[in-house]
Motif scaffolding. Sequence first.
Motif, short mmCIF file in Angstrom:
data_model
loop_
_atom_site.label_atom_id
_atom_site.label_comp_id
_atom_site.label_asym_id
_atom_site.label_seq_id
_atom_site.Cartn_x
_atom_site.Cartn_y
_atom_site.Cartn_z
N UNK A 1 -37.77 -29.52 105.46
CA UNK A 1 -39.14 -29.87 104.99
C UNK A 1 -39.76 -28.73 104.37
N UNK A 2 -40.59 -29.07 103.20
CA UNK A 2 -41.35 -28.40 102.41
C UNK A 2 -42.80 -28.59 102.71
N UNK A 3 -43.45 -27.68 103.24
CA UNK A 3 -44.96 -27.90 103.72
C UNK A 3 -45.91 -26.62 103.70
N UNK A 4 -47.12 -26.79 103.35
CA UNK A 4 -48.07 -25.78 103.31
C UNK A 4 -48.20 -25.48 104.78
N UNK A 5 -48.27 -23.91 104.74
CA UNK A 5 -48.49 -23.49 105.86
C UNK A 5 -49.67 -22.43 106.27
N UNK A 6 -50.34 -22.98 107.19
CA UNK A 6 -51.64 -22.36 107.56
C UNK A 6 -51.50 -21.09 108.00
N UNK A 7 -51.56 -20.15 107.10
CA UNK A 7 -51.28 -18.73 107.56
C UNK A 7 -52.59 -17.92 107.52
N UNK A 8 -52.51 -16.49 107.56
CA UNK A 8 -53.70 -15.87 107.43
C UNK A 8 -54.64 -16.13 106.08
N UNK A 9 -54.02 -16.45 105.11
CA UNK A 9 -54.92 -16.86 103.93
C UNK A 9 -56.03 -18.17 104.43
N UNK A 10 -55.62 -19.04 104.83
CA UNK A 10 -56.49 -20.18 105.68
C UNK A 10 -57.64 -19.65 106.33
N UNK A 11 -57.22 -18.86 107.27
CA UNK A 11 -57.96 -18.10 108.28
C UNK A 11 -59.26 -17.39 107.33
N UNK A 12 -58.61 -16.57 106.37
CA UNK A 12 -59.55 -15.65 105.32
C UNK A 12 -60.47 -16.52 104.69
N UNK A 13 -59.95 -17.62 103.86
CA UNK A 13 -60.57 -18.39 102.87
C UNK A 13 -61.43 -19.62 103.68
N UNK A 14 -61.10 -19.88 104.88
CA UNK A 14 -61.83 -21.29 105.45
C UNK A 14 -61.61 -22.66 104.85
N UNK A 15 -62.97 -22.87 104.15
CA UNK A 15 -63.10 -24.33 103.49
C UNK A 15 -62.56 -24.05 102.29
N UNK A 16 -62.42 -22.94 101.68
CA UNK A 16 -62.00 -22.60 100.09
C UNK A 16 -60.60 -22.53 100.01
N UNK A 17 -59.93 -22.58 101.06
CA UNK A 17 -58.36 -22.52 100.97
C UNK A 17 -57.71 -23.78 100.39
#
Length: 306
Positions: A189-205
Motif C-alpha cells: 500500500x502507498x498512501x498519504x500519511x497525515x504526519x506533522x506537516x498536516x498538523x502544521x498546515x491544517x486546511x492548506x496541507x
Amino acid sequence: MSDVNNIKLERTRCAVCDGDDGETLFQARDKFHYYEGRFPVKRCRNCGLVYLDPRPTQETKGLFYDDEYTFKSNKPSQESSHYFPVIEELKKMEPGSIYDVGTGNSEFLPMMRELGWEVRGNEIDASLVEFFRAKHQIDIDSGYLGDAGIESDSVDVVTIMGVLEHTPDPKKLIEEVHRILKDDGKFILYCFNRNFEAALLGRFWLGYDTPRHLFSFSEKTLDRLLNDTGFTVYKKVYSPITTLLQSAAWMTLRLRNAVTRSRRSTIVMNLPRPLQFVSMRCGSVMSKLGTSPAIYLFYEKKKSSG
C-alpha cells in the motif's frame, strides 16, 4: 473550468472504527480547481481518522475528476521512480501473479510484466481502461475490485498505490484484497500519511486533496485498519518527500487568483530547481528520521490460528 452545481451529499461514518462521533476541523473547498461547494472535514474522536462528512455521493464525486486529474494523455500518472521501493521489494520474490487496484495510466504493471510477473489490474474510469489496454496490451478490469470475479486465495501480490484516499469504503476494499490473496500473499500500500506537516498546515496541507480524497489517513489509523482486516505489517518505507514548499507554492497561486479575480487551476506540478533541491533534501532528512507525508507499507496475511 465550469462549476459543479447542486452537489448531492451523503452522511458517512469513520472508515476505521465505524464511529459516528467526529469533531469538525474546518470547512474545505476544492483544492485545485474552483468547483462550488464546502465540505466539512471531521476527525474521529475515537481513532483519529480525518474524513469528509457529509461527502459527495459516488455519482456526484465523479464530476470533480477532470481530464488533467485523471491523466487522460500520453503522460504517465507517476514517474517510474515512484514505484522503485515496491519493485525492489518484489524482486526478492519469485515472479507470480500481481493485481494492481486503480491502475489508471500507471507504468507499474508494464514494468512488472517485463520482470516476468503475470499482471492484472482494475480501473473505474472506462476511458482510462480503453487507453491503457490500447497502449500496453494489458487487459485490466473495468470497475471495482469486488466486481472483477477474482477467485479467493488466487493472487500472490495486491498493490494499491494512491487510491485508498479516494475509496468510499476502504475497509470493504481491503477485506476484498484479503479474500483474493493466497495464504502467503503480500499486500503493498502507498498512501498519504497525515504526519506533522498536516498538523502544521491544517486546511492548506496538499496531502488532503478535498473533495477527491474522502479520507486522510495517518500511520496510526492505517495500522489499525489493516490489523483489523487481517494483515500484519512487516516493512515501512517513508517516501523522501515533503509537501511544505509545494503547499507554500499552492497558497501563492491561490493568492494570485484572488488578486487577479481568476479561477485558474492551482495544481503545483514543478517547483523551480533551487526549491526542488531544498525540498528533496528536507524530504530525505525526514524519511531518515522515520516520518514522511507519504508512506509505503508492506503487509502479509495473518497466519491462521487453525
